[in-house]
Design a protein around this motif. Structure first.
Motif: not given
Length: 100
Positions: A79-97
Motif C-alpha cells: 500500500r502506498l499512502l500519501g498524507d495518510r490516504d491510500e494512493l494505490t494498492r498492489v497485490r502479489v499472490d503467492d500462486e501468481e508468483w
C-alpha cells in the motif's frame, strides 16, 4: 504543493525476496521496503525465465509518502499512502508468483 508523478515498482530480487520502491522526480527513490521470503517461510521456484514484477505510475499532490506491506494466507499487499490516504494498492499472490 503541486502534482507530482511517482512510479511504484514491485519486483522479485534474485529469488530471495521482493523489493518495492517508489521513485519520484529524476528517478530518486522516495520510499522503499523489502520482503525476505525466508522470513515468511516461502520459496520461489529453483529457476525462472524472468523475475516477476509490477510497475504503476501515480500522480498526487502530497507532502508525505509511506509504503507499507501486509502478509495474508495467499500473498502480500503493498500500500502506498500519501498524507495518510491510500494512493494505490498492489497485490502479489503467492500462486501468481509461484511461491511455495
Amino acid at each position: 504543493m503541486s502534482m507530482e508523478t511517482y512510479r511504484l515498482e514491485v519486483r522479485e530480487i534474485e529469488t530471495n525476496g521482493i523489493d518495492a520502491d517508489v521513485y519520484g522526480a529524476d528517478d530518486v527513490i522516495e520510499e522503499s521496503t523489502r520482503v525476505v521470503y525466508a522470513d515468511h517461510n516461502l520459496e520461489p521456484p529453483a529457476s525462472r525465465d524472468e523475475e516477476p514484477s509490477y510497475t504503476e505510475e501515480i500522480t498526487a499532490d502530497v507532502t508525505t509518502l509511506d509504503l507499507q506491506y501486509e502478509r495474508d494466507d495467499g500473498g502480500f499487499e503493498f500500500r502506498l499512502l500519501g498524507d495518510r490516504d491510500e494512493l494505490t494498492r498492489v497485490r502479489v499472490d503467492d500462486e501468481e508468483w509461484d511461491l511455495n
